[in-house]
Write a protein that holds these residues in place. Sequence first.
Motif, PDB file in Angstrom:
ATOM      1  N   TYR A  79       3.528 -18.457  -1.274  1.00 52.62           N
ATOM      2  CA  TYR A  79       2.837 -19.194  -2.336  1.00 52.62           C
ATOM      3  C   TYR A  79       1.449 -19.542  -1.816  1.00 52.62           C
TER       4      TYR A  79
ATOM      5  N   SER B  54      -2.848 -20.681  -2.762  1.00 53.45           N
ATOM      6  CA  SER B  54      -3.679 -21.480  -3.659  1.00 53.45           C
ATOM      7  C   SER B  54      -4.895 -20.680  -4.076  1.00 53.45           C
TER       8      SER B  54
ATOM      9  N   SER C  51      -7.829 -25.868  -8.182  1.00 51.96           N
ATOM     10  CA  SER C  51      -6.955 -25.246  -7.182  1.00 51.96           C
ATOM     11  C   SER C  51      -5.541 -25.180  -7.741  1.00 51.96           C
TER      12      SER C  51
ATOM     13  N   ILE D 183      -1.450 -23.412  -7.336  1.00 56.75           N
ATOM     14  CA  ILE D 183      -0.448 -22.676  -6.568  1.00 56.75           C
ATOM     15  C   ILE D 183      -0.044 -21.435  -7.371  1.00 56.75           C
TER      16      ILE D 183
ATOM     17  N   SER E  97      -4.288 -28.742  -3.834  1.00 58.17           N
ATOM     18  CA  SER E  97      -2.976 -28.336  -4.341  1.00 58.17           C
ATOM     19  C   SER E  97      -1.991 -28.238  -3.193  1.00 58.17           C
ATOM     20  N   VAL E  98      -0.755 -28.587  -3.489  1.00 62.18           N
ATOM     21  CA  VAL E  98       0.301 -28.587  -2.475  1.00 62.18           C
ATOM     22  C   VAL E  98       1.620 -28.294  -3.173  1.00 62.18           C
ATOM     23  N   TYR E  99       2.488 -27.542  -2.487  1.00 65.98           N
ATOM     24  CA  TYR E  99       3.821 -27.295  -3.042  1.00 65.98           C
ATOM     25  C   TYR E  99       4.874 -27.797  -2.074  1.00 65.98           C
TER      26      TYR E  99
ATOM     27  N   PRO F 255       7.752 -27.124   0.202  1.00 69.85           N
ATOM     28  CA  PRO F 255       8.292 -25.929   0.864  1.00 69.85           C
ATOM     29  C   PRO F 255       9.783 -25.735   0.591  1.00 69.85           C
TER      30      PRO F 255
ATOM     31  N   PRO G 239       9.353 -24.391  -3.991  1.00 70.29           N
ATOM     32  CA  PRO G 239       7.941 -24.109  -4.300  1.00 70.29           C
ATOM     33  C   PRO G 239       7.581 -24.276  -5.779  1.00 70.29           C
ATOM     34  N   TYR G 240       8.591 -24.410  -6.653  1.00 69.70           N
ATOM     35  CA  TYR G 240       8.262 -24.627  -8.065  1.00 69.70           C
ATOM     36  C   TYR G 240       7.961 -26.085  -8.366  1.00 69.70           C
TER      37      TYR G 240
ATOM     38  N   TYR H 251       5.128 -28.475  -7.590  1.00 67.59           N
ATOM     39  CA  TYR H 251       3.802 -28.504  -6.994  1.00 67.59           C
ATOM     40  C   TYR H 251       2.900 -29.479  -7.723  1.00 67.59           C
TER      41      TYR H 251
ATOM     42  N   GLU I 229      -1.335 -30.593  -8.295  1.00 63.50           N
ATOM     43  CA  GLU I 229      -2.778 -30.415  -8.102  1.00 63.50           C
ATOM     44  C   GLU I 229      -3.473 -31.715  -8.439  1.00 63.50           C
TER      45      GLU I 229
END
Lengths: 129, 129
Positions: free
Chosen positions: A17, A19, A31, A33, B66-68, B70, B73-74, B76, B78
């Motif tokens: 995944y 950005s 930004s 994902i 942005s960060v998900y 781990p 990953p769905y 997330y 921003e």
Amino acid sequence: MSVVPAQFADLLERPLYGSLATVSPAGKAQSSIMWYVWDGERLKFTHTAKRQKYRNLVANPSAAFSVYDPENPYRYLELRGVVDEIAPDPDGVFFTELHTRYSASFPLPVSDFPDRVVLFLRPDSAHSH
Amino acid sequence: MSVVPAQFADLLERPLYGSLATVSPAGKAQSSIMWYVWDGERLKFTHTAKRQKYRNLVANPSAAFSVYDPENPYRYLELRGVVDEIAPDPDGVFFTELHTRYSASFPLPVSDFPDRVVLFLRPDSAHSH
């Protein structure tokens, strides 16, 4: 010849995944994902023609992508370049390819397939660590 | 009141790896993998005053993060906003705090401490999924 260092190519080839950064017409950063596929020359993303990122890229094709290795976050790669093609994907063919590649468990969002597009990011520089 | 949805706050509180997007003076996107700390109002990043991202932010304070998750990953998040403060960190105090928070195994880069700064990103909108 690709700008991607060979020892970081796995970060593009694995279904990770990343950005995607774009710039709005007002000059503001965005930004998101994203899923992606690397075809050896360009990164391909699925998107729709109804969202802000699409409008950003039509106005300013500059884009940057960053991804890290979940097994070693100190291995990471940034690509900068331009989205040099936006292709329609009205049957969701590319979306479906990504959905399979990422083993997504949610249903295919067929209702938005008519608006689906493929973004092609051609990198002109890479930064890795 | 924070713009961060409560059910996504853990993504800011855990020591994850996020992407910080900035815009160059020429209007080009940049995206970097970053350590961070959330103080309840702003995201704090370590950086140096010698790099492109610093020059970008001095010219245009717009930034997006942005960060998900781990583990999923769905999930997330921003955040978009502005870097409304850049503070010197000449003794690397904040860098050292992050180095500990992220259990970094590499030595502290003391030689670049004189150039270290803290970036404060104040979000004005959040997008989550």
